[in-house]
Design a protein around this motif. Structure first.
Motif, PDB file in Angstrom:
ATOM      1  N   THR A   1      59.205   2.210 -48.340  1.00  0.00           N
ATOM      2  CA  THR A   1      57.210   2.766 -49.165  1.00  0.00           C
ATOM      3  C   THR A   1      56.291   1.985 -49.002  1.00  0.00           C
ATOM      4  OG1 THR A   1      58.209   3.443 -50.510  1.00  0.00           O
ATOM      5  CG2 THR A   1      58.452   4.886 -48.740  1.00  0.00           C
ATOM      6  N   SER A   2      56.716   1.288 -49.617  1.00  0.00           N
ATOM      7  CA  SER A   2      55.361  -0.283 -50.146  1.00  0.00           C
ATOM      8  C   SER A   2      54.668  -0.534 -48.858  1.00  0.00           C
ATOM      9  CB  SER A   2      56.287  -1.270 -51.200  1.00  0.00           C
ATOM     10  OG  SER A   2      56.892  -1.912 -50.278  1.00  0.00           O
ATOM     11  N   TYR A   3      55.499   0.221 -47.766  1.00  0.00           N
ATOM     12  CA  TYR A   3      54.578  -1.047 -46.066  1.00  0.00           C
ATOM     13  C   TYR A   3      54.650   0.947 -45.890  1.00  0.00           C
ATOM     14  CZ  TYR A   3      55.700  -5.906 -46.410  1.00  0.00           C
ATOM     15  OH  TYR A   3      55.213  -7.378 -45.865  1.00  0.00           O
ATOM     16  N   THR A   4      55.383   1.206 -45.395  1.00  0.00           N
ATOM     17  CA  THR A   4      55.253   2.445 -44.638  1.00  0.00           C
ATOM     18  C   THR A   4      53.615   3.677 -45.031  1.00  0.00           C
ATOM     19  OG1 THR A   4      56.855   3.350 -45.642  1.00  0.00           O
ATOM     20  CG2 THR A   4      57.659   2.479 -44.024  1.00  0.00           C
ATOM     21  N   SER A   5      53.701   3.903 -46.530  1.00  0.00           N
ATOM     22  CA  SER A   5      52.765   5.012 -47.069  1.00  0.00           C
ATOM     23  C   SER A   5      51.755   4.356 -48.317  1.00  0.00           C
ATOM     24  CB  SER A   5      54.214   5.980 -47.678  1.00  0.00           C
ATOM     25  OG  SER A   5      54.635   6.253 -46.717  1.00  0.00           O
ATOM     26  N   SER A   6      51.649   2.532 -48.147  1.00  0.00           N
ATOM     27  CA  SER A   6      50.719   2.737 -49.087  1.00  0.00           C
ATOM     28  C   SER A   6      49.455   2.705 -48.958  1.00  0.00           C
ATOM     29  CB  SER A   6      50.849   0.974 -48.632  1.00  0.00           C
ATOM     30  OG  SER A   6      49.372   0.229 -49.738  1.00  0.00           O
ATOM     31  N   GLN A   7      48.905   3.694 -50.112  1.00  0.00           N
ATOM     32  CA  GLN A   7      47.253   3.658 -49.646  1.00  0.00           C
ATOM     33  C   GLN A   7      46.394   2.134 -50.465  1.00  0.00           C
ATOM     34  OE1 GLN A   7      46.459   6.641 -48.879  1.00  0.00           O
ATOM     35  NE2 GLN A   7      48.738   7.088 -48.558  1.00  0.00           N
ATOM     36  N   ASN A   8      46.522   1.023 -50.252  1.00  0.00           N
ATOM     37  CA  ASN A   8      46.053   0.335 -50.463  1.00  0.00           C
ATOM     38  C   ASN A   8      45.062  -0.402 -48.940  1.00  0.00           C
ATOM     39  OD1 ASN A   8      45.058  -2.552 -50.791  1.00  0.00           O
ATOM     40  ND2 ASN A   8      46.232  -2.726 -53.075  1.00  0.00           N
ATOM     41  N   PRO A   9      44.229  -0.423 -49.101  1.00  0.00           N
ATOM     42  CA  PRO A   9      43.372  -0.927 -47.686  1.00  0.00           C
ATOM     43  C   PRO A   9      44.085  -2.523 -47.324  1.00  0.00           C
ATOM     44  CG  PRO A   9      41.737  -0.251 -48.336  1.00  0.00           C
ATOM     45  CD  PRO A   9      43.170   0.024 -50.187  1.00  0.00           C
ATOM     46  N   GLU A  10      44.251  -3.327 -48.280  1.00  0.00           N
ATOM     47  CA  GLU A  10      44.265  -3.907 -47.928  1.00  0.00           C
ATOM     48  C   GLU A  10      46.469  -4.682 -47.891  1.00  0.00           C
ATOM     49  OE1 GLU A  10      42.720  -7.597 -50.334  1.00  0.00           O
ATOM     50  OE2 GLU A  10      42.337  -5.755 -51.842  1.00  0.00           O
ATOM     51  N   VAL A  11      47.207  -3.591 -48.424  1.00  0.00           N
ATOM     52  CA  VAL A  11      48.807  -3.971 -47.971  1.00  0.00           C
ATOM     53  C   VAL A  11      48.196  -2.684 -46.507  1.00  0.00           C
ATOM     54  CG1 VAL A  11      50.721  -2.954 -48.265  1.00  0.00           C
ATOM     55  CG2 VAL A  11      49.483  -3.973 -50.202  1.00  0.00           C
ATOM     56  N   GLN A  12      48.283  -1.898 -46.346  1.00  0.00           N
ATOM     57  CA  GLN A  12      47.558  -1.124 -45.052  1.00  0.00           C
ATOM     58  C   GLN A  12      47.726  -2.496 -44.034  1.00  0.00           C
ATOM     59  OE1 GLN A  12      44.693   2.044 -45.377  1.00  0.00           O
ATOM     60  NE2 GLN A  12      46.399   3.480 -46.210  1.00  0.00           N
ATOM     61  N   GLN A  13      46.153  -3.360 -43.938  1.00  0.00           N
ATOM     62  CA  GLN A  13      46.303  -4.355 -43.155  1.00  0.00           C
ATOM     63  C   GLN A  13      47.537  -5.419 -43.201  1.00  0.00           C
ATOM     64  OE1 GLN A  13      43.543  -4.427 -41.566  1.00  0.00           O
ATOM     65  NE2 GLN A  13      43.806  -5.857 -40.539  1.00  0.00           N
ATOM     66  N   ALA A  14      47.610  -5.523 -43.945  1.00  0.00           N
ATOM     67  CA  ALA A  14      49.051  -6.843 -43.221  1.00  0.00           C
ATOM     68  C   ALA A  14      49.654  -5.869 -43.025  1.00  0.00           C
ATOM     69  CB  ALA A  14      49.851  -7.136 -44.878  1.00  0.00           C
ATOM     70  N   ALA A  15      50.519  -4.351 -43.142  1.00  0.00           N
ATOM     71  CA  ALA A  15      51.213  -4.185 -42.224  1.00  0.00           C
ATOM     72  C   ALA A  15      50.821  -4.003 -40.510  1.00  0.00           C
ATOM     73  CB  ALA A  15      51.235  -2.543 -43.332  1.00  0.00           C
ATOM     74  N   ILE A  16      50.097  -3.686 -40.755  1.00  0.00           N
ATOM     75  CA  ILE A  16      49.464  -3.325 -39.000  1.00  0.00           C
ATOM     76  C   ILE A  16      49.502  -5.360 -38.248  1.00  0.00           C
ATOM     77  CG2 ILE A  16      46.789  -3.501 -37.879  1.00  0.00           C
ATOM     78  CD1 ILE A  16      45.918  -1.541 -39.679  1.00  0.00           C
ATOM     79  N   GLY A  17      49.166  -5.788 -39.155  1.00  0.00           N
ATOM     80  CA  GLY A  17      49.366  -7.250 -38.251  1.00  0.00           C
ATOM     81  C   GLY A  17      50.956  -7.573 -38.407  1.00  0.00           C
ATOM     82  N   ILE A  18      52.056  -7.176 -39.026  1.00  0.00           N
ATOM     83  CA  ILE A  18      52.977  -7.074 -39.236  1.00  0.00           C
ATOM     84  C   ILE A  18      53.454  -6.650 -37.732  1.00  0.00           C
ATOM     85  CG2 ILE A  18      55.749  -6.311 -39.344  1.00  0.00           C
ATOM     86  CD1 ILE A  18      54.622  -7.164 -43.231  1.00  0.00           C
ATOM     87  N   GLN A  19      53.085  -4.868 -37.800  1.00  0.00           N
ATOM     88  CA  GLN A  19      53.590  -4.305 -36.461  1.00  0.00           C
ATOM     89  C   GLN A  19      52.688  -4.937 -34.906  1.00  0.00           C
ATOM     90  OE1 GLN A  19      53.312   0.285 -37.292  1.00  0.00           O
ATOM     91  NE2 GLN A  19      52.444  -1.363 -38.893  1.00  0.00           N
ATOM     92  N   LEU A  20      51.973  -5.326 -35.064  1.00  0.00           N
ATOM     93  CA  LEU A  20      51.040  -6.362 -33.766  1.00  0.00           C
ATOM     94  C   LEU A  20      52.325  -7.217 -33.323  1.00  0.00           C
ATOM     95  CD1 LEU A  20      47.074  -6.145 -34.715  1.00  0.00           C
ATOM     96  CD2 LEU A  20      48.277  -4.698 -32.772  1.00  0.00           C
ATOM     97  N   LEU A  21      52.136  -8.410 -34.402  1.00  0.00           N
ATOM     98  CA  LEU A  21      53.340  -9.912 -34.230  1.00  0.00           C
ATOM     99  C   LEU A  21      54.563  -9.582 -33.564  1.00  0.00           C
ATOM    100  CD1 LEU A  21      53.541 -12.568 -34.436  1.00  0.00           C
ATOM    101  CD2 LEU A  21      54.408 -12.115 -36.472  1.00  0.00           C
ATOM    102  N   PHE A  22      55.457  -8.088 -34.515  1.00  0.00           N
ATOM    103  CA  PHE A  22      56.543  -7.760 -33.668  1.00  0.00           C
ATOM    104  C   PHE A  22      56.117  -6.753 -32.362  1.00  0.00           C
ATOM    105  CE2 PHE A  22      57.811  -8.557 -38.367  1.00  0.00           C
ATOM    106  CZ  PHE A  22      57.943  -9.960 -38.494  1.00  0.00           C
ATOM    107  N   GLY A  23      55.036  -6.511 -32.674  1.00  0.00           N
ATOM    108  CA  GLY A  23      54.986  -5.623 -31.053  1.00  0.00           C
ATOM    109  C   GLY A  23      56.073  -4.417 -31.299  1.00  0.00           C
ATOM    110  N   LYS A  24      55.610  -3.356 -32.148  1.00  0.00           N
ATOM    111  CA  LYS A  24      57.007  -2.783 -32.443  1.00  0.00           C
ATOM    112  C   LYS A  24      55.969  -2.307 -33.607  1.00  0.00           C
ATOM    113  CE  LYS A  24      60.912  -3.889 -30.261  1.00  0.00           C
ATOM    114  NZ  LYS A  24      60.989  -3.563 -29.447  1.00  0.00           N
ATOM    115  N   PHE A  25      56.020  -0.590 -33.513  1.00  0.00           N
ATOM    116  CA  PHE A  25      55.671   0.439 -34.800  1.00  0.00           C
ATOM    117  C   PHE A  25      57.103   0.731 -35.263  1.00  0.00           C
ATOM    118  CE2 PHE A  25      51.844   1.431 -31.864  1.00  0.00           C
ATOM    119  CZ  PHE A  25      50.671   0.937 -32.405  1.00  0.00           C
TER     120      PHE A  25
END
Length: 295
Positions: free
Chosen positions: A184-208
């Protein structure tokens, strides 16, 4: 008669010289051979890619019967970074962990057309295989501690928990490394910077994250922990918006549930780029931990 004697003498001298050269070139070493002088090699290739290189420091009085190695794995979000980023740690260990060889590696960097996995864990495997194959030449054992920072910590843990089938990794140092992409520290974070990091991970790995739990479990160290996993020391930061400290807490809980020796250290007031005081503390505690478990 005289000419025949001279020809015989010349032939004897030539043959003896040739034999002597062959003998000296075939000199071999054993596990008990002690190398009295320290040695350092730069940019040793362990694969065909230009990024597959490592530096290695070999201490004096080493041998393949007793000298183990510490392997450093740089960070950089799987897509950047270089072994030079670990140079300070490399130099520190050369002074304060003199009984060990120290190996500072580069690995193949990912991009949007070249996936990190299994490429980067394969590179760690290839480094360790190269070190094993050169055990007699280097005068080191096939036993290691892996020290990783950020993405480097992630692939160090993933390799050690999941792919080190011979249990040659005896200790892991995890400095702000991701451990569970489904936490949940990635999938449910309310911190915009953590959310941005999570989006970057998903884009790099090519999967949501959503709908691809099997994939993310497969590349998350937490899910690979078992009762044979190597002792692990962890360091996390309270203001880290790239790797939230919950990633360390969930790993600590998992290691403890399997009875794996571990230490957890938390710096509440620093971010992903640890400050000087925290870095000094990491180096001191990591070295003590390695000496306790890589012995």
């Amino acid at each position: 008669m005289k000419q025949s004697y001279l020809l015989y003498l010349l032939f004897f001298v030539f043959f003896f010289s040739l034999s002597s050269c062959e003998d000296s070139s075939s000199e071999t070493t054993t596990d008990n051979t002690v190398f009295e002088q320290e040695k350092e090699l730069q940019n040793v290739a362990y694969g065909d890619d230009t990024q597959q290189k490592y530096d290695i420091y070999l201490p004096k009085n080493r041998s393949a019967a007793k000298t183990k190695a510490i392997v450093l794995v740089h960070g950089g979000a799987w897509v950047e970074g270089d072994k030079k980023d670990m140079k300070a740690t490399y130099d520190y260990l050369k002074i304060f962990a003199t009984e060990y060889a120290v190996v500072n590696i580069n690995y193949r960097l990912a991009n949007f057309t070249r996936q990190p996995f299994p490429m980067q864990t394969d590179d760690i495997r290839m480094v360790l295989e190269d070190l094993k194959n050169k055990s007699q030449e280097y005068g080191i054992m096939n036993q290691y501690a892996l020290v990783g920072v950020s993405a480097g910590a992630h692939i160090s843990m993933l390799y050690s928990y999941k792919y080190d089938t011979e249990n040659n990794v005896k200790a892991v140092v995890d400095v702000v490394g991701p451990t569970d992409f489904l936490h949940t520290s990635y999938t449910s974070s309310q911190n915009p910077e953590v959310q941005q990091a999570a989006i970057g991970i998903q884009l790099l790995f090519g999967k949501f994250f959503q709908g691809n739990s099997n994939y993310y479990e497969n590349i998350s160290p937490k899910y690979a922990v078992n009762n044979q996993s190597p002792p692990t020391i962890m360091f996390y930061a309270g203001e880290d918006t790239l790797v939230p400290f919950g990633q360390g807490e969930v790993l600590r809980e998992t290691l403890e549930s399997f009875g794996v020796a571990n230490n957890y250290h938390f710096y509440p007031n620093v971010g992903h780029e640890l400050d000087d005081a925290s870095i000094a503390d990491v180096l001191t505690k990591s070295t003590t931990f390695i000496k306790a478990h890589l012995k």
